[in-house]
Design an enzyme around this catalytic site. Structure first.
Site, short mmCIF file in Angstrom:
data_model
loop_
_atom_site.label_atom_id
_atom_site.label_comp_id
_atom_site.label_asym_id
_atom_site.label_seq_id
_atom_site.Cartn_x
_atom_site.Cartn_y
_atom_site.Cartn_z
N HIS A 57 -20.14 28.99 -1.54
CA HIS A 57 -20.11 28.57 -0.14
C HIS A 57 -21.50 28.59 0.49
O HIS A 57 -21.92 27.63 1.13
CB HIS A 57 -19.15 29.48 0.64
CG HIS A 57 -19.03 29.15 2.08
ND1 HIS A 57 -18.63 27.90 2.52
CD2 HIS A 57 -19.28 29.88 3.19
CE1 HIS A 57 -18.61 27.89 3.84
NE2 HIS A 57 -19.01 29.07 4.27
N SER A 92 -21.50 26.57 7.64
CA SER A 92 -20.33 27.41 7.85
C SER A 92 -19.96 27.61 9.32
O SER A 92 -19.70 26.66 10.05
CB SER A 92 -20.57 28.75 7.15
OG SER A 92 -19.37 29.48 7.04
N ASP A 148 -17.48 26.07 -4.06
CA ASP A 148 -16.79 26.28 -2.78
C ASP A 148 -15.61 25.32 -2.73
O ASP A 148 -15.74 24.16 -2.35
CB ASP A 148 -17.76 26.02 -1.62
CG ASP A 148 -17.11 26.28 -0.26
OD1 ASP A 148 -15.92 26.66 -0.22
OD2 ASP A 148 -17.81 26.11 0.76
#
Length: 242
Positions: free
Chosen positions: A220, A142, A193
């Site tokens: 995610h 991320s 995700d």
């Protein structure tokens, strides 16, 4: 109260103040055992003007040259990899593993260096140098793509492997820039995700030496939702690098 008592009280307070000022501050590095005499856990700050907090596992008998460096997402820090058991598992398999707190997260202060793309790449390079990491596999979920991708573009020759997990900032680079990077790459993402994972996968597929693993029924932060599947995929990738 007599003058002599007041003087003695004042002297006592002065001595206490001097003792307090003379006490050493918290150590920059601490180490302890993790319930396993063959593994040492180290936590501390890197040297320099913008110190970075890190957690590290050092197996007594290292089985592999590869060293795993774990970054983190926006809602997390280095402690995430300890709670998840990733640091422990890697140490049990004979890997040196280091988890970092990015600037402004966990125990790392914000850094002016992190304001620019070049500064973030240099910061990561400096941290690896300070920690004497020579055969790094960089795990980057991320938000940490903000750091790992500039480093990858500039210093990919220093990386032994790259594990992006739906990282940010992939749109900042062209297809041609990804083509140049020959670093072995494991692209990991969660099946659920449907935003950042898809966007980053579209760009990361241009890396010429990559494989893809989709974690079923995971979002995610897929490593949190399916830690066992994540660990299996990561260890399999590391094994193929040896």
């Amino acid at each position: 109260m007599s003058r002599s008592r007041v003087a003695l009280l004042g002297l006592g307070l002065l001595l206490m103040l001097l003792l307090y000022l003379g006490l050493p501050g918290p150590p920059e590095q601490t180490s302890w055992l993790w319930g396993n005499p063959n593994v040492t856990v180290v936590a501390g700050l890197t040297p320099g003007n913008s110190p970075i907090f890190y957690r590290e596992v050092r197996p007594l008998h290292r089985a592999h040259r590869v060293e795993v460096v774990l970054l983190h997402g926006k809602a997390f820090n280095s402690h995430t990899w300890e709670r998840l058991g990733t640091l422990q598992l890697l140490s049990q398999k004979g890997y040196r593993a280091v988890a970092l707190d990015l600037p402004g997260f966990g125990n790392s202060a914000p850094s002016e260096e992190a304001r620019t793309e070049a500064g973030r790449a240099e910061l990561l390079q400096r941290v690896l140098r300070d920690l004497k990491v020579h055969n790094a596999v960089l795990v980057s979920p991320s938000l940490s793509g903000h750091y790992s991708l500039p480093f990858l573009m500039r210093s990919h020759q220093q990386l032994h492997g790259f594990v992006p997990i739906a990282p940010t900032s992939t749109r900042n680079y062209t297809q041609e820039q990804f083509w140049v990077v020959k670093t072995p790459t494991l692209i990991l993402y969660g099946e659920l995700d449907r935003v950042l994972a898809r966007e980053s996968l579209q760009q990361l597929r241009h890396l010429p030496n990559h494989s893809v693993v989709k974690l079923r029924a995971a979002g995610h932060a897929c490593y949190l939702h399916k830690p066992q599947d994540f660990h299996v995929a990561l260890l399999s990738f590391l094994d193929h690098l040896l």
